[in-house]
Each structure stands twice: as C-alpha cells, then as structure tokens.
Enzyme design. Structure first.
Site, short mmCIF file in Angstrom:
data_model
loop_
_atom_site.label_atom_id
_atom_site.label_comp_id
_atom_site.label_asym_id
_atom_site.label_seq_id
_atom_site.Cartn_x
_atom_site.Cartn_y
_atom_site.Cartn_z
N THR A 1 0.86 -1.19 0.00
CA THR A 1 0.00 0.00 0.00
C THR A 1 0.89 1.24 0.00
O THR A 1 1.98 1.21 0.57
CB THR A 1 -0.86 -0.02 1.28
OG1 THR A 1 -1.74 -1.13 1.19
CG2 THR A 1 -1.66 1.25 1.45
N ARG B 1 -13.85 -7.73 -1.61
CA ARG B 1 -13.25 -7.34 -0.33
C ARG B 1 -12.82 -5.86 -0.37
O ARG B 1 -12.26 -5.38 -1.34
CB ARG B 1 -12.03 -8.22 -0.07
CG ARG B 1 -11.30 -7.94 1.24
CD ARG B 1 -10.06 -7.10 1.02
NE ARG B 1 -9.24 -7.01 2.24
CZ ARG B 1 -8.24 -6.15 2.38
NH1 ARG B 1 -7.91 -5.35 1.39
NH2 ARG B 1 -7.54 -6.12 3.49
N GLY C 1 -10.62 -2.98 1.82
CA GLY C 1 -9.65 -2.82 2.91
C GLY C 1 -9.85 -1.51 3.65
O GLY C 1 -10.92 -0.89 3.60
N ASP C 2 -8.82 -1.11 4.34
CA ASP C 2 -8.91 0.07 5.21
C ASP C 2 -8.64 1.39 4.51
O ASP C 2 -9.07 2.46 4.98
CB ASP C 2 -7.88 -0.06 6.34
CG ASP C 2 -6.46 -0.17 5.77
OD1 ASP C 2 -6.17 -1.18 5.09
OD2 ASP C 2 -5.65 0.76 5.96
N THR D 1 -0.83 1.34 6.88
CA THR D 1 -0.55 0.22 5.98
C THR D 1 -0.54 -1.06 6.78
O THR D 1 -0.47 -1.03 8.01
CB THR D 1 0.79 0.43 5.24
OG1 THR D 1 0.94 -0.62 4.28
CG2 THR D 1 1.97 0.41 6.19
N GLY D 2 -0.64 -2.20 6.08
CA GLY D 2 -0.68 -3.48 6.77
C GLY D 2 -2.00 -4.16 6.51
O GLY D 2 -2.71 -3.85 5.54
N GLY E 1 -5.56 -4.80 6.29
CA GLY E 1 -6.70 -3.90 6.34
C GLY E 1 -7.75 -4.31 7.35
O GLY E 1 -8.39 -3.47 7.98
#
Ligand code: GLY
Length: 313
Positions: free
Chosen positions: A157, A185, A187-188, A208-209, A211
C-alpha cells in the site's frame, strides 16, 4: 500564520530499500518538497506524491495493484483534507489504473464521503476520467503470485501525509488490497479513520498493513487521538507502543496482523511506526537539505516487540 512544511510517504510492508527504490523515492520526496515550497496545499501534494507511487508499478497500488480471487484488480483510495474535513474514499475501482490522478477533478464535486465498486467505476467512465473503459482485464499471473504469498504476505500500500505553509494537513492512501482476497473485499485505505484521516486540530495519518485489523480498530483515528492527547513526545511514543501491542501481532494483542503508519501530529510532529517487518517510509522537513528514507524503523532487535521510530522535531 505560516507553518513549517512537512511531508512523509510510505510504500507499505515488504519492499527493501535498494539503489533503484532509493533513487526513485528520493525523487518523489524532492518533487513533493518543491511543491510545498512553492505554496501548494498539503492535499494537492499528497495527491501528486501518491500518483507518482501508483504510476511506478513498484507497489501494490496503481499500476502494480494485485487482483482479487476472480482475477479482477480493484483499487481502493482514500483522501482527506484536514482544513475542511472533506473526504473522498473510493474502494473497488476497476476502471482507473492510478486513482490519485483523478482526485483533482473529483474532490469537492460531491458531498458523498464513500463511493464504491461498479457504480463508482461507471461514474468515472461517464466523467471521461477512466483509462480502463471496457470490462476489467483478468490478471491470472499476478493473482497466482499474490496467492502464493498468503494473507500475511508483503503489502505495498502507498500513502502520504503532509503539512503545508498555512499549517493545513492532509492524508492520501492507495492500495490494491491484501493477499487472498475474495472478490468484493474492501480494505482500510478508503475508509475514513481506518487507513486515512486528517484533521488540522489533531494531525494526519496514513496506515498500511492488514486492512482487516486496521478496520477493526479504526486504527488511524485511534493513533491520532492518542498522540494528540499525550502531553509530550515521549508520552506520544508510549501511546503508540501501547496501541501497537494491543492490536497487532504479539501475545497481548486482541487482533492479529502486521500494521504500521506515518503520522503528523499537530502537537508533536512526525512519527513513523510499525510492528515487526520492513516498512519502507521517507520524510522531508523544511530546513533540511536531504530527505530521510529507511526500510526498517525498528528500535530494538526483538522483532516481537512493538517498534517505532520517531523523527526528531
Ligand atoms: N492496507 C491495505 C489493505 O489491507 O487493503
């Protein structure tokens, strides 16, 4: 009132800082720096920085974004203006290869905060902003690569946070998602308070990482609030460590997954923080000739300890 311009970027977990990336990311930071020096707004600068990262194809965002399990690439982007609290989050885009590039045309044209998926993608086509106007292509090869890496695989990301001459803050985050994603899906990155948030009174953050963990913990906003309440930088560092220990990887954590972020606190300045692993991030501050770039910000040798690096104010 004039303020000290400041710019941070990240390219997620997984990328090591080799000569090639170092030279590219320095160029990106220097371009961002020039724009801030010329008086561009923090918001515009984060768009331009994230746009360059997306276009490079080096990361899991923009041209490098990975597909979901049906072989279709769906890109998520979120951006927030700390001055007005204006937000635009667009998850699940299939008709644009570099979403940051269309933000100057779209931001402020709707009062909606989140616009998603197929309908939002069709809107981009109708607005003449799409560069993938037909059905989204099936991408088998990169799908397999990503499946092989698994859920906890490398994340690439990209994101930027900035403060401009007028003291306004902004954050922008863009992603192709995470490993082994079901179609649909989200994510964040596109969700306010999770992967992206900015408020001049608190600061700006891009996460990041994994989500799912970031969403479950509304992590971006949680870090910002905790840092903002801290009486000094030392207490702010401690607050970040405590949240990392609570939510990500480790015996005491209630959720499981690697996370990290870049953050500018209005009270306490810039922070780069992450749990174990490699987080490639860089920064530039006015008054400094050179930019700072690192792929590991671990403070200690124990990879299970929450790690954190603080850029001095
Ligand atoms: N942090 C990006 C994602 O999990 O979608």
């Amino acid at each position: 009132m004039t303020s000290t311009p400041l710019l941070l970027l990240h390219t997620g977990f997984g990328s090591r800082l080799d000569h090639h990336l170092e030279s590219f990311l320095k160029t990106v930071l220097r371009q961002g720096r020039r724009r801030l020096e010329q008086g561009e707004s923090a918001l515009e600068v984060t768009w331009s920085v994230v746009g360059l990262l997306e276009e490079s194809g080096f990361f899991n965002a923009g041209r490098g974004a990975i597909p979901q399990e049906d072989g279709i690439v769906r890109r998520d982007i979120g951006t927030m203006d700390g001055k007005t609290l204006g937000y635009l989050g667009m998850p699940g885009l299939t008709t644009i290869s570099c979403p940051a590039r269309i933000l100057p045309s779209l931001f402020g044209t709707t009062r909606h905060v989140l616009l998603s998926g197929e309908a939002a993608s069709r809107w981009l086509v109708a607005e003449g902003l799409s560069d993938i106007p037909g059905p989204p292509p099936f991408e088998e090869k990169s799908l397999k690569t990503w499946q092989d890496r698994g859920d906890q695989g490398d994340h690439g990301t990209v994101g930027a946070v900035a403060r401009d001459r007028n003291g306004h803050l902004a954050a922008t985050t863009s992603t192709g998602g995470a490993g082994r994603m079901r179609a649909g899906r989200i994510g964040d990155s596109a969700v306010p308070g999770a992967g992206t948030y900015a408020d001049d009174r608190l600061g700006a953050v891009s996460m990041t990482g994994l989500g799912e963990v970031i969403l479950q913990n509304v992590a971006g906003y949680r870090f910002l609030c905790a840092v903002s309440k801290a009486p000094d930088r030392k207490a702010a560092e401690e607050a970040i460590r405590e949240i990392l220990a609570d939510i990500a990887e480790g015996p005491a954590a209630r959720t499981d997954g690697r996370i990290g972020g870049i953050l500018i606190s209005t009270r306490h300045g810039p922070f780069v923080f992450h749990h174990s692993g490699v987080l490639l991030a860089g920064a530039w501050r006015e008054g400094e000739k050179e930019v700072v770039l690192k792929d590991s910000w671990n403070a200690g040798d124990d990879p299970c300890l929450p790690s954190l690096s603080i850029l001095s104010t």
